[in-house]
Design an enzyme around this catalytic site. Structure first.
Site, short mmCIF file in Angstrom:
data_model
loop_
_atom_site.label_atom_id
_atom_site.label_comp_id
_atom_site.label_asym_id
_atom_site.label_seq_id
_atom_site.Cartn_x
_atom_site.Cartn_y
_atom_site.Cartn_z
N SER A 143 88.83 95.18 -20.14
CA SER A 143 88.74 94.57 -21.47
C SER A 143 89.83 95.19 -22.32
O SER A 143 90.41 96.23 -21.95
CB SER A 143 87.37 94.94 -22.06
OG SER A 143 87.31 94.64 -23.44
N TYR A 156 80.40 100.98 -23.60
CA TYR A 156 81.29 99.89 -23.17
C TYR A 156 82.73 100.40 -23.05
O TYR A 156 83.40 100.18 -22.04
CB TYR A 156 81.19 98.74 -24.19
CG TYR A 156 81.84 97.45 -23.70
CD1 TYR A 156 81.18 96.64 -22.78
CD2 TYR A 156 83.09 97.05 -24.15
CE1 TYR A 156 81.77 95.45 -22.32
CE2 TYR A 156 83.69 95.88 -23.70
CZ TYR A 156 83.01 95.07 -22.79
OH TYR A 156 83.59 93.91 -22.33
N1 LIG Z 1 83.57 87.83 -23.52
C1 LIG Z 1 84.50 88.66 -23.93
O1 LIG Z 1 84.98 88.59 -25.09
C2 LIG Z 1 85.02 89.73 -23.00
C3 LIG Z 1 86.16 90.42 -23.37
C4 LIG Z 1 86.66 91.40 -22.52
C5 LIG Z 1 86.04 91.66 -21.31
N2 LIG Z 1 84.90 90.96 -20.97
C6 LIG Z 1 84.29 91.27 -19.67
O2 LIG Z 1 84.20 90.08 -18.90
C7 LIG Z 1 83.19 90.24 -17.90
C8 LIG Z 1 82.33 88.99 -17.84
O3 LIG Z 1 81.55 88.91 -19.03
P1 LIG Z 1 81.37 87.54 -19.86
O4 LIG Z 1 82.03 87.75 -21.15
O5 LIG Z 1 81.69 86.38 -19.02
O6 LIG Z 1 79.79 87.62 -20.16
P2 LIG Z 1 78.56 86.74 -19.64
O7 LIG Z 1 77.34 87.42 -20.15
O8 LIG Z 1 78.75 85.32 -19.98
O9 LIG Z 1 78.66 86.91 -18.05
C9 LIG Z 1 78.39 88.15 -17.43
C10 LIG Z 1 77.63 87.89 -16.12
O10 LIG Z 1 77.36 89.16 -15.48
C11 LIG Z 1 76.05 89.09 -14.95
N3 LIG Z 1 75.47 90.43 -14.73
C12 LIG Z 1 74.95 91.28 -15.66
N4 LIG Z 1 74.44 92.36 -15.06
C13 LIG Z 1 74.66 92.22 -13.72
C14 LIG Z 1 74.38 93.01 -12.59
N5 LIG Z 1 73.73 94.18 -12.70
N6 LIG Z 1 74.74 92.56 -11.37
C15 LIG Z 1 75.37 91.35 -11.24
N7 LIG Z 1 75.65 90.54 -12.28
C16 LIG Z 1 75.31 90.99 -13.52
C17 LIG Z 1 75.27 88.29 -15.98
O11 LIG Z 1 74.07 87.76 -15.43
C18 LIG Z 1 76.28 87.22 -16.36
O12 LIG Z 1 76.15 86.07 -15.55
C19 LIG Z 1 82.46 91.51 -18.26
O13 LIG Z 1 82.90 92.57 -17.43
C20 LIG Z 1 82.87 91.77 -19.70
O14 LIG Z 1 82.79 93.11 -20.06
C21 LIG Z 1 84.40 90.00 -21.78
#
Ligand SMILES: NC(=O)c1ccc[n+]([C@@H]2O[C@H](COP(=O)([O-])OP(=O)(O)OC[C@H]3O[C@@H](n4cnc5c(N)ncnc54)[C@H](O)[C@@H]3O)[C@@H](O)[C@H]2O)c1
Length: 281
Positions: A143, A156
């Site tokens: 991130s 985080y």
């Molecule tokens: N959305 C943002 O702005 C953003 C920015 C930077 C980084 N990220 C990163 O992107 C990645 C994806 O997140 P997202 O934004 O799509 O969120 P999201 O909540 O839409 O998707 C995350 C997914 O991870 C799954 N998950 C949670 N715990 C889990 C576990 N123990 N085992 C397996 N799966 C699990 C959830 O069920 C969900 O389907 C994450 O690593 C997040 O930190 C997101």
């Protein structure tokens, strides 16, 4: 990596947001896709949707915090498709609050999913990817919070700095050993996903502590939700990731307007000044 057709991609956190978009994009590039997620109903829904598009797909309920669960995912992927070429260690969760008020259960949960999930993924999949000798790639989702540490996101930030350090280490090791496997660390800014509702998947054994008023809990959550809602569409980000895997690009910075924050951090370090504002929190 140039050749995607008929190869296999494994994506964790594939039931929602960035993971689902990555699975769809690798699927539309002709790959077979293994979907892994802890949340069963949306995982099955994502599987059906990919099958309807003609993508060879299996879905495996997986808790990335647990090595035995990722090992089972690996076994199922090999059983179904023989080899794995692309691994996206993407599952992630977030929680907020002042660092000194953050409960140990928050630290364990967030580090368990975001950092141990990546470690477990590489431990379980990389030896087989190296052994089959074909080109491959690992994408670890960090991130912008792995580049600059803003307030109220201690676990985080620590998890994402850890993913960046882990990925840089892996990069050097793969290069030194002449491996055909590339690695990227994905560092997005805001993306329009459900990460603001991460608690939907919180394990019972690591319950949330009650919010302390000074944490600004509900207000902080509203600010986050608005920033996420105005974020990049996941499909746009998935396109950038596919191109970066093709180009074997290590750092994937999907939000160029946030590069100033990285530059400012390194300037402050080199000039031994206090950290400035991250510009996005
Ligand atoms: N959305 C943002 O702005 C953003 C920015 C930077 C980084 N990220 C990163 O992107 C990645 C994806 O997140 P997202 O934004 O799509 O969120 P999201 O909540 O839409 O998707 C995350 C997914 O991870 C799954 N998950 C949670 N715990 C889990 C576990 N123990 N085992 C397996 N799966 C699990 C959830 O069920 C969900 O389907 C994450 O690593 C997040 O930190 C997101």
């Amino acid at each position: 990596m140039q050749d995607f057709k008929g190869r296999t991609a494994v994506v964790t956190g594939a039931a929602s947001g960035i993971g689902r978009a990555l699975a769809e994009r690798f699927g539309s590039a002709g790959m077979r896709v293994v979907l892994a997620d802890v949340e069963e109903a949306p995982l099955r829904e994502a599987e059906e949707s990919l099958l309807e598009r003609g993508v060879e797909t299996i879905a495996v309920r997986t808790d990335v915090r647990k090595l035995e669960s990722i090992e089972e995912l690996h076994a199922r992927a090999i059983e179904a498709f023989g080899k794995v070429h692309v691994l996206c260690n993407n599952a992630g969760v977030g929680s907020g609050g002042l660092t000194w008020q953050t409960a140990n259960t928050d630290w364990e949960w967030v580090l368990g999913v975001n950092l141990w999930g990546v470690i477990n993924g590489v431990r379980s999949f990389l030896p087989g990817m190296l052994e089959h000798g074909e080109e491959g790639h690992i994408v670890n989702t960090a991130s912008m919070a792995g580049m600059v540490a803003g307030p109220f996101m201690g676990p985080y930030n620590v998890s994402k700095f850890g993913v960046v350090a882990f990925s840089e280490t892996l990069f050097h090791e793969l290069k030194l050993t002449g491996a055909k496997i590339g690695v990227s660390v994905l560092c997005p800014g805001w993306v329009n996903t459900r990460i603001g509702d991460s608690s939907r998947n919180r394990p019972e054994e690591l319950p949330a502590a009650p919010l302390v008023p000074s944490e600004g809990g509900p207000q902080m959550q509203d600010v986050m939700r608005n920033l996420l809602a105005s974020g990049m569409p996941p499909a746009e980000l998935a396109e950038i990731v596919l191109r970066s895997v093709e180009e074997r690009r290590f750092y994937i910075l999907t939000h160029p307007d946030m590069k100033d924050a990285i530059r400012a951090r390194f300037d402050a370090i080199l000039e031994e000044r206090d950290p400035g504002s991250t510009g996005f929190m």
